[in-house]
Design an enzyme around this catalytic site. Structure first.
Site, short mmCIF file in Angstrom:
data_model
loop_
_atom_site.label_atom_id
_atom_site.label_comp_id
_atom_site.label_asym_id
_atom_site.label_seq_id
_atom_site.Cartn_x
_atom_site.Cartn_y
_atom_site.Cartn_z
N GLY A 1 0.56 -0.89 0.07
CA GLY A 1 -0.03 0.03 -0.23
C GLY A 1 0.58 1.15 -0.08
O GLY A 1 1.98 0.79 -0.36
N ASN A 2 0.04 1.99 0.38
CA ASN A 2 0.85 3.42 0.32
C ASN A 2 0.28 4.67 1.54
O ASN A 2 -0.70 4.22 2.24
CB ASN A 2 1.45 4.42 -1.27
N HIS A 3 0.91 5.39 2.28
CA HIS A 3 0.39 6.52 2.48
C HIS A 3 -0.76 7.47 2.58
O HIS A 3 -0.93 8.49 3.13
CB HIS A 3 1.85 7.69 3.34
N SER A 4 -1.42 7.53 1.10
CA SER A 4 -2.44 8.04 1.33
C SER A 4 -3.58 8.42 2.03
O SER A 4 -3.88 6.90 2.81
CB SER A 4 -3.28 7.81 -0.14
N ALA B 1 -3.62 7.53 -5.39
CA ALA B 1 -2.64 6.77 -5.14
C ALA B 1 -2.43 5.66 -5.46
O ALA B 1 -2.29 4.62 -5.00
CB ALA B 1 -1.65 7.01 -3.69
#
Ligand code: PMT
Length: 403
Positions: free
Chosen positions: A211-214, A279
């Protein structure tokens, strides 16, 4: 979800003062409710002699206030005044106009009027001589100077039997006036918008993901701003704690890039505006394990495949008149990379944010952006709240829609 009436979700305070025309207020409430508006009714004591609060509370599905005080204490006219998107006084008698013009708040209607921060409309109703009396005309002029919008009285037969000016405007005409106001306020009324927001989670196994930090804050702020501007908005939202709500907003929750693509492409053809703010993971595990992967000696190798590029894929299908806006999140050579994406993904403009700018990008409540256009034009903005950035994006979109 679409708002053909321009009144869906609007909060209307209706003040009724003591005139025979008060009987028309029941019809007016019904028209507002049918158009999807929420109506809260205030009545002067005089108005209750012409129509009962019970009739109006039944139609509006809310308690009707006839007094500043109630059995428990007081009716919070200040809170109500701040609640409304518009305050309509219909019928507005000569007496109520005089009280409004001089600020004499000895009833709940005028007390709420003095507390209201929303636009105020009056639909006067009185006999012809009262209408033309210099004091009434003076009060009307004062109210216009105070910013009150007058829905003019009409010519016709009056309760006294006289024929002349002073009849309250008919309810459909009053409704049309408010609808016109909200249309001016809602420049994207009748338009459809699609927004992607948040991260995507690509499963490795039932407990792990890429995943990512969005956080979804930027995209959600854009979707809310589009809905507030009147666009029927579909928000395709990846895993996010946010729970946006607006009558013109439909939220579709997804997890993976593929799910985000499926949801977005299913509605894409019917959209006027698409804002791709998500994102999206560029790579996902080729095969997600069905059971939790057990720790073993040595390294673990994951095979990743490229995910679908939602923006590029929808951009290739963009029809004339459709507007696509993209984002670029960069860490180096920001403008060059963003310009490449602007062209490759067929955007009408791209919003560049850089992780090198403090307070910009993932998870912050603020962002610092640069808009880049196909004709090489660029607009720089200072660091501001994500809501304010969303307002700048919507303003640019309104400009493009009206071009
Ligand atoms: O959610 P927040 O915490 O508020 O953070 C906001 C944000 C940083 C996520 C947002 O402002 C932002 O920059 N979003 C785009 C992030 C990104 O993935 O940028 P990109 O440069 O990798 O992608 C370029 C464009 O293609 C973007 O419009 C992106 O949505 C789109 N894209 C990318 C990959 C992919 N597979 N599909 C896409 O649609």
């Amino acid at each position: 979800m679409s708002d053909a009436t321009g009144l869906a979700g609007k909060k209307i305070i209706l003040g009724i003062s003591g005139s025979i025309a008060a009987y028309k207020s029941a019809y007016l409430v019904r028209l507002f409710v049918q158009a999807g508006a929420e109506v809260r009714v205030l009545m002067t004591t005089g108005a209750t002699h012409f129509i009962t609060p019970l009739t109006l509370s039944t139609l509006s599905k809310h308690e009707v206030w006839t007094n500043v005080l109630n059995e428990q204490g007081w009716n919070n006219h200040v809170e109500l005044g701040l609640w409304g998107d518009a305050f309509l006084i219909a019928p507005a008698t000569a007496n109520t106009l005089a009280k409004m013009a001089s600020g004499q708040s000895d009833n709940v209607l005028v007390a709420a009027y003095l507390s209201a921060r929303c636009p105020v409309f009056i639909a006067p109703a009185m006999d012809v001589d009262m209408w033309f009396h210099p004091s009434t005309q003076r009060n009307l002029q004062q109210l216009i100077a105070d910013g009150v919008e007058v829905i003019p009285a009409e010519h016709g037969e009056l309760a006294s039997g006289l024929i002349g000016m002073g009849r309250m405007a008919e309810p459909p005409h009053i409704l049309e006036n408010l609808r016109g106001f909200f249309r001016r306020e809602n420049p994207l009324q009748g338009k459809k918008a699609l927004v992607t927001a948040g991260p995507t989670y690509e499963p490795i196994d039932p407990v792990r993901f890429i995943g990512n930090h969005s956080s979804g804050k930027m995209g959600v702020a854009i979707a809310e701003a589009l809905a507030r501007a009147g666009a029927a908005t579909t928000l395709v939202l990846g895993p996010s704690k946010l729970d946006p709500k607006h009558p013109l907003l439909k939220v579709i929750r997804v997890q993976t890039a593929q799910e985000m693509y499926d949801a977005a492409q299913a509605v894409h053809a019917g959209q006027d505006i698409c804002v791709l703010a998500a994102a999206v993971a560029d790579y996902a595990p080729t095969q997600a394990a069905t059971q939790k992967i057990k720790k073993k000696d040595g390294d673990l190798t994951l095979t990743l495949h490229k995910t679908v590029d939602i923006a590029a894929s929808l951009g290739a299908k963009k029809r004339p008149g459709q507007i696509h806006v993209g984002f670029a999140l960069e860490t180096e050579n920001e403008t060059t990379h963003a310009r490449e994406k602007l062209v490759k993904k067929n955007f009408d403009f791209i919003v560049l944010n850089s992780l090198n700018d403090p307070g910009a990008g993932f998870n912050h409540d603020t962002n610092k952006v640069r808009f880049l256009f196909p004709d090489n034009k660029a607009i720089d903005f200072e660091l501001k709240s994500k809501q304010a950035v969303a307002a700048d994006i919507v303003q640019q979109l309104v400009h493009l829609v009206q071009k």
